[in-house]
Motif scaffolding. Structure first.
Motif, PDB file in Angstrom:
ATOM      1  N   ARG A  93       0.841  -1.260  -0.469  1.00  0.00           N
ATOM      2  CA  ARG A  93       0.150   0.254  -0.222  1.00  0.00           C
ATOM      3  C   ARG A  93       0.979   1.601  -0.110  1.00  0.00           C
ATOM      4  O   ARG A  93       0.233   2.308  -0.589  1.00  0.00           O
ATOM      5  CB  ARG A  93      -1.275   0.455   1.444  1.00  0.00           C
ATOM      6  CG  ARG A  93      -2.095  -1.288   1.375  1.00  0.00           C
ATOM      7  CD  ARG A  93      -2.914  -1.157   2.040  1.00  0.00           C
ATOM      8  NE  ARG A  93      -3.454  -2.682   2.417  1.00  0.00           N
ATOM      9  CZ  ARG A  93      -5.092  -2.224   2.849  1.00  0.00           C
ATOM     10  NH1 ARG A  93      -5.398  -1.990   3.813  1.00  0.00           N
ATOM     11  NH2 ARG A  93      -5.471  -3.643   3.019  1.00  0.00           N
ATOM     12  N   ASP A  94       2.235   1.645   0.278  1.00  0.00           N
ATOM     13  CA  ASP A  94       2.822   2.566   0.476  1.00  0.00           C
ATOM     14  C   ASP A  94       3.632   2.411  -0.290  1.00  0.00           C
ATOM     15  O   ASP A  94       4.621   3.288   0.004  1.00  0.00           O
ATOM     16  CB  ASP A  94       3.735   2.705   2.199  1.00  0.00           C
ATOM     17  CG  ASP A  94       4.286   1.324   2.570  1.00  0.00           C
ATOM     18  OD1 ASP A  94       4.226  -0.043   1.656  1.00  0.00           O
ATOM     19  OD2 ASP A  94       4.580   1.477   3.487  1.00  0.00           O
ATOM     20  N   ALA A  95       3.450   1.630  -1.860  1.00  0.00           N
ATOM     21  CA  ALA A  95       4.614   0.765  -2.506  1.00  0.00           C
ATOM     22  C   ALA A  95       5.149   2.720  -2.674  1.00  0.00           C
ATOM     23  O   ALA A  95       4.076   3.230  -3.655  1.00  0.00           O
ATOM     24  CB  ALA A  95       4.681   0.050  -3.236  1.00  0.00           C
ATOM     25  N   ALA A  96       6.245   3.178  -3.504  1.00  0.00           N
ATOM     26  CA  ALA A  96       6.283   4.200  -4.758  1.00  0.00           C
ATOM     27  C   ALA A  96       5.491   4.173  -5.420  1.00  0.00           C
ATOM     28  O   ALA A  96       5.093   3.129  -6.289  1.00  0.00           O
ATOM     29  CB  ALA A  96       8.010   4.216  -4.876  1.00  0.00           C
ATOM     30  N   ALA A  97       5.183   5.433  -5.971  1.00  0.00           N
ATOM     31  CA  ALA A  97       4.106   5.436  -7.988  1.00  0.00           C
ATOM     32  C   ALA A  97       4.892   5.225  -8.239  1.00  0.00           C
ATOM     33  O   ALA A  97       6.457   5.685  -8.323  1.00  0.00           O
ATOM     34  CB  ALA A  97       3.534   7.406  -7.433  1.00  0.00           C
ATOM     35  N   GLY A  98       4.724   5.332  -9.488  1.00  0.00           N
ATOM     36  CA  GLY A  98       5.467   5.169 -11.097  1.00  0.00           C
ATOM     37  C   GLY A  98       5.350   5.950 -11.725  1.00  0.00           C
ATOM     38  O   GLY A  98       4.805   6.749 -11.330  1.00  0.00           O
ATOM     39  N   VAL A  99       5.279   5.847 -13.050  1.00  0.00           N
ATOM     40  CA  VAL A  99       5.683   7.709 -14.145  1.00  0.00           C
ATOM     41  C   VAL A  99       4.479   8.577 -14.233  1.00  0.00           C
ATOM     42  O   VAL A  99       4.172   9.536 -13.960  1.00  0.00           O
ATOM     43  CB  VAL A  99       6.077   7.909 -15.045  1.00  0.00           C
ATOM     44  CG1 VAL A  99       7.398   6.998 -15.124  1.00  0.00           C
ATOM     45  CG2 VAL A  99       5.005   6.453 -15.945  1.00  0.00           C
ATOM     46  N   ASP A 100       3.313   7.798 -13.690  1.00  0.00           N
ATOM     47  CA  ASP A 100       2.182   8.203 -13.768  1.00  0.00           C
ATOM     48  C   ASP A 100       1.797   8.732 -12.061  1.00  0.00           C
ATOM     49  O   ASP A 100       0.449  10.016 -11.990  1.00  0.00           O
ATOM     50  CB  ASP A 100       0.568   7.239 -14.492  1.00  0.00           C
ATOM     51  CG  ASP A 100       0.474   5.765 -13.541  1.00  0.00           C
ATOM     52  OD1 ASP A 100       1.398   5.842 -12.242  1.00  0.00           O
ATOM     53  OD2 ASP A 100      -0.114   5.109 -13.300  1.00  0.00           O
ATOM     54  N   VAL A 132       9.181   1.773 -17.344  1.00  0.00           N
ATOM     55  CA  VAL A 132       9.530   2.581 -15.186  1.00  0.00           C
ATOM     56  C   VAL A 132      10.847   2.822 -15.728  1.00  0.00           C
ATOM     57  O   VAL A 132      11.512   3.378 -16.071  1.00  0.00           O
ATOM     58  CB  VAL A 132      10.399   0.165 -15.703  1.00  0.00           C
ATOM     59  CG1 VAL A 132      10.999   0.722 -13.869  1.00  0.00           C
ATOM     60  CG2 VAL A 132       9.592  -0.056 -16.165  1.00  0.00           C
ATOM     61  N   ARG A 133      10.231   3.309 -14.109  1.00  0.00           N
ATOM     62  CA  ARG A 133      10.793   5.023 -13.347  1.00  0.00           C
ATOM     63  C   ARG A 133      12.015   3.940 -13.035  1.00  0.00           C
ATOM     64  O   ARG A 133      11.626   3.414 -11.868  1.00  0.00           O
ATOM     65  CB  ARG A 133      10.218   5.326 -12.240  1.00  0.00           C
ATOM     66  CG  ARG A 133      10.616   6.903 -12.315  1.00  0.00           C
ATOM     67  CD  ARG A 133       9.841   7.367 -11.414  1.00  0.00           C
ATOM     68  NE  ARG A 133       9.347   7.382 -10.101  1.00  0.00           N
ATOM     69  CZ  ARG A 133       9.899   6.969  -8.481  1.00  0.00           C
ATOM     70  NH1 ARG A 133      10.473   7.134  -8.374  1.00  0.00           N
ATOM     71  NH2 ARG A 133       8.824   6.327  -7.795  1.00  0.00           N
ATOM     72  N   VAL A 149      10.672   0.890 -10.961  1.00  0.00           N
ATOM     73  CA  VAL A 149       9.310   1.336 -10.135  1.00  0.00           C
ATOM     74  C   VAL A 149       8.591   1.494 -11.163  1.00  0.00           C
ATOM     75  O   VAL A 149       7.959   2.177 -11.937  1.00  0.00           O
ATOM     76  CB  VAL A 149       8.993   2.212  -9.496  1.00  0.00           C
ATOM     77  CG1 VAL A 149       8.218   2.721  -9.018  1.00  0.00           C
ATOM     78  CG2 VAL A 149      10.309   2.890  -8.500  1.00  0.00           C
ATOM     79  N   THR A 150       7.385   0.492 -11.019  1.00  0.00           N
ATOM     80  CA  THR A 150       6.531   0.214 -12.173  1.00  0.00           C
ATOM     81  C   THR A 150       4.929   0.756 -11.974  1.00  0.00           C
ATOM     82  O   THR A 150       4.921   0.825 -10.597  1.00  0.00           O
ATOM     83  CB  THR A 150       6.097  -1.839 -12.097  1.00  0.00           C
ATOM     84  OG1 THR A 150       7.003  -2.189 -12.302  1.00  0.00           O
ATOM     85  CG2 THR A 150       5.369  -1.864 -13.615  1.00  0.00           C
ATOM     86  N   SER A 151       4.721   1.369 -12.816  1.00  0.00           N
ATOM     87  CA  SER A 151       3.367   2.153 -12.782  1.00  0.00           C
ATOM     88  C   SER A 151       2.294   1.399 -12.144  1.00  0.00           C
ATOM     89  O   SER A 151       2.103   0.108 -12.178  1.00  0.00           O
ATOM     90  CB  SER A 151       2.671   2.550 -13.840  1.00  0.00           C
ATOM     91  OG  SER A 151       2.262   1.794 -14.790  1.00  0.00           O
ATOM     92  N   LEU A 152       1.156   1.800 -11.537  1.00  0.00           N
ATOM     93  CA  LEU A 152       0.253   0.595  -9.896  1.00  0.00           C
ATOM     94  C   LEU A 152      -0.357  -0.117 -11.305  1.00  0.00           C
ATOM     95  O   LEU A 152       0.022  -1.192 -11.417  1.00  0.00           O
ATOM     96  CB  LEU A 152      -0.790   1.748  -9.576  1.00  0.00           C
ATOM     97  CG  LEU A 152      -1.465   0.990  -8.918  1.00  0.00           C
ATOM     98  CD1 LEU A 152      -0.461   0.181  -8.096  1.00  0.00           C
ATOM     99  CD2 LEU A 152      -2.909   1.776  -8.579  1.00  0.00           C
ATOM    100  N   GLU A 153      -0.648   0.126 -12.551  1.00  0.00           N
ATOM    101  CA  GLU A 153      -1.650  -0.777 -13.557  1.00  0.00           C
ATOM    102  C   GLU A 153      -1.052  -1.549 -14.158  1.00  0.00           C
ATOM    103  O   GLU A 153      -1.471  -2.842 -14.277  1.00  0.00           O
ATOM    104  CB  GLU A 153      -2.414   0.012 -13.868  1.00  0.00           C
ATOM    105  CG  GLU A 153      -4.082   0.688 -13.947  1.00  0.00           C
ATOM    106  CD  GLU A 153      -4.331   1.492 -14.850  1.00  0.00           C
ATOM    107  OE1 GLU A 153      -6.338   1.054 -14.680  1.00  0.00           O
ATOM    108  OE2 GLU A 153      -4.773   1.059 -15.837  1.00  0.00           O
ATOM    109  N   ASP A 154       0.602  -1.556 -13.918  1.00  0.00           N
ATOM    110  CA  ASP A 154       0.884  -2.367 -14.643  1.00  0.00           C
ATOM    111  C   ASP A 154       1.780  -3.484 -13.562  1.00  0.00           C
ATOM    112  O   ASP A 154       1.815  -4.574 -14.121  1.00  0.00           O
ATOM    113  CB  ASP A 154       2.279  -1.778 -15.482  1.00  0.00           C
ATOM    114  CG  ASP A 154       2.370  -0.866 -16.425  1.00  0.00           C
ATOM    115  OD1 ASP A 154       1.127  -1.132 -17.359  1.00  0.00           O
ATOM    116  OD2 ASP A 154       3.775  -0.178 -16.919  1.00  0.00           O
ATOM    117  N   LYS A 155       1.723  -3.291 -12.594  1.00  0.00           N
ATOM    118  CA  LYS A 155       1.594  -3.852 -11.479  1.00  0.00           C
ATOM    119  C   LYS A 155       0.500  -4.931 -11.306  1.00  0.00           C
ATOM    120  O   LYS A 155       0.862  -6.141 -10.964  1.00  0.00           O
ATOM    121  CB  LYS A 155       1.667  -3.459 -10.317  1.00  0.00           C
ATOM    122  CG  LYS A 155       2.948  -2.293  -9.995  1.00  0.00           C
ATOM    123  CD  LYS A 155       3.251  -1.721  -7.899  1.00  0.00           C
ATOM    124  CE  LYS A 155       4.660  -1.002  -8.253  1.00  0.00           C
ATOM    125  NZ  LYS A 155       4.306  -0.225  -7.122  1.00  0.00           N
TER     126      LYS A 155
END
Length: 491
Positions: A93-100, A132-133, A149-155
């Motif tokens: 839940r506290d994972a870093a956000a991706g490029v979006d 990917v960031r 760091v992958t974007s949330l929807e990609d994860k």
């Protein structure tokens, strides 16, 4: 035949892992799911029809029955809203956000609508993977490890796809492969290595290090490997979208022709698929057909340790492996790849030749050392925390304690309890209590210095500090049984 396993033939049970000639270290080497893996739940489809196999269970059974079967219709399993929801809930839940910039909490505010929209885009082919960031984290040796760091929807999509693909590949992967697989852990790999060295005729250890493995994966070869099992072009294109999404670093997007970013949910599975075809199948065949003596293998992702009965076998294997890897854009690190004499007779043989003590090797956080038991003088493998790992962790604790210097003692104590407890739970193997005891002592000593510097007259006496340490820091203790005991129970 499709992935639902509809055929006139009956399902052939998987072979027992206890085949003759198989190393004892690999008693867990069943070709199906690892011991302890939860099977895909069998749903009750109607009140009167019990235990109907779930969709993924049918995929798994079909994959286990026919090792050459190629699956033509898998994408509908990936875009099921229920599976996407499960994947979303499994993300930190506290994972870093991706490029979006999308966060877990914000996405969840309208979760059902977002998941339905994502499912529809996957269904009609409108889903697009985002770059990917790239971030860097320090390694114990001072270098920087690149992470993606992958974007949330990609994860979400990657987790869903990995669950589906695991139903197939868990029936293919060998038992000596432990990295990033359901129901398997670092300690399973450590147990297998320890048991193999003690129960098989191991006189030489080959410590293999693949130079920059995750950055060297060839996209073309990876797609070919995937297509051995996956004939659904939509799933293959999905994997290609992740590979071709590129990397965003310092605001600049670059497309990469090689590698898969560490940090993505699909990256570990892609790495295992790549090494399954580039290494595992070939190494297993070499062991069965060309080895003159015992050979054991343990692989955790790209960390590989092998044991050989004869030095000639080890040298021949290493030479042929270099040629094998060159075909797949892989290279063994010339300095970190080592062949060393190791085993129950290593110390005596080296003493007779007038040489020093047997060498040591590192694997999964532990330095492995030839030793003897105090009780009976028999050979054993002493596993100690890698000194650099211990020092690096203490350095992290010191930096963080300084940042938390003025916080209340109970608040800092709770944090340190989790840090020390986690360290003890991982490194608490038999005969390693002195190392984890040293870690606990050093953390307490650093904490004492920090507390004493909070004010000019605030020096904390050691009597009080000992009470604080005993209150908050867990005692050093063994958390894992001897590998021969645990592996025997599991097997």
């Amino acid at each position: 035949m499709n992935e639902h396993g509809k055929s006139d033939r009956s399902v052939v049970p998987g072979k027992s892992p206890n085949n003759a000639g198989r190393p004892a270290a690999e008693g867990m080497e069943g070709r199906g799911l690892a011991k302890g893996n939860p099977r895909q739940q069998n749903a009750l489809r109607t009140p009167s029809r019990e235990s109907a196999p779930s969709a993924l269970e049918r995929v798994r059974l079909a994959a286990a029955r026919d090792k050459k079967l190629r699956f033509t219709a898998l994408l509908h399993h990936v875009y099921e809203v229920e599976r996407l929801r499960t994947a979303y809930l499994a993300i930190k839940r506290d994972a870093a956000a991706g490029v979006d910039g999308e966060t877990w909490r914000h996405y969840g505010e309208n979760l059902e609508a977002n998941l339905r929209d994502l499912s529809e885009r996957l269904k009609r082919g409108a889903y697009r993977a985002k770059p990917v960031r790239r971030v860097f984290i320090p390694k114990a040796d001072g270098r920087q490890r690149p992470l993606g760091v992958t974007s949330l929807e990609d994860k979400i999509v990657q987790r869903s796809a990995v669950e589906v693909l695991n139903a197939i590949y868990e029936t293919d992967f060998f038992g000596f492969s432990y990295g990033f697989r359901p129901g398997r852990s670092q300690h399973n790999a450590l147990d297998a290595l320890y048991t193999g060295i003690l129960t098989r005729k191991v006189n030489w250890v080959l410590d293999l290090d693949i130079r920059g493995f995750f950055d060297a994966i060839d996209h073309g070869w990876l797609v070919k490997f995937v297509e051995h099992r996956i004939a659904d072009r939509r799933v293959v294109r999905l994997i290609q979208k992740w590979l071709n999404a590129g990397v965003l670093e310092d605001g600049k997007r670059s497309r990469v022709e090689e590698g898969t970013p560490q940090g993505g949910s699909a990256s570990p599975l892609m790495a295992n698929i790549y090494l399954h075809y580039a290494f595992d199948l070939w190494a297993q065949s070499w062991r069965q057909k060309q080895a003159g003596g015992d050979v054991i293998m343990v692989r955790f992702a790209d960390d590989i340790v092998m044991g050989f009965q004869s030095k000639a076998d080890a040298e021949r294997f290493l030479a042929e492996l270099r040629e094998r890897f060159a075909k797949f854009n892989l290279e063994l690190h010339p300095e970190k790849t080592r062949l060393l004499e190791f085993g129950p007779f290593a110390a005596e043989n080296r003493r007779r030749r007038g040489e020093g003590k047997p060498g040591t090797f590192d694997f999964l956080g532990f330095t492995h050392i030839c030793a003897k038991k105090r009780s009976n003088g028999r050979f054993t493998v002493l596993r100690q925390t890698i000194r650099k790992r211990l020092q690096a962790k203490l350095s992290e604790v010191k930096t963080e304690l300084r940042r938390r210097m003025h916080l209340p003692v109970p608040e800092v104590g709770k944090w340190l309890r989790s840090v020390v407890g986690g360290h003890i739970r991982y490194y608490g193997v038999p005969m390693n209590v002195p190392a984890i005891g040293l870690f606990r002592f050093q953390v307490g000593w650093i904490w004492h210095r920090v507390l004493s510097r909070r004010s000019q007259n605030g020096r904390v006496s050691w009597d009080r500090m000992r009470r604080i340490i005993d209150r908050w820091l867990p005692p050093a203790r063994v958390c894992h049984p001897y590998p021969l005991v645990r592996l025997g129970v599991i097997t």
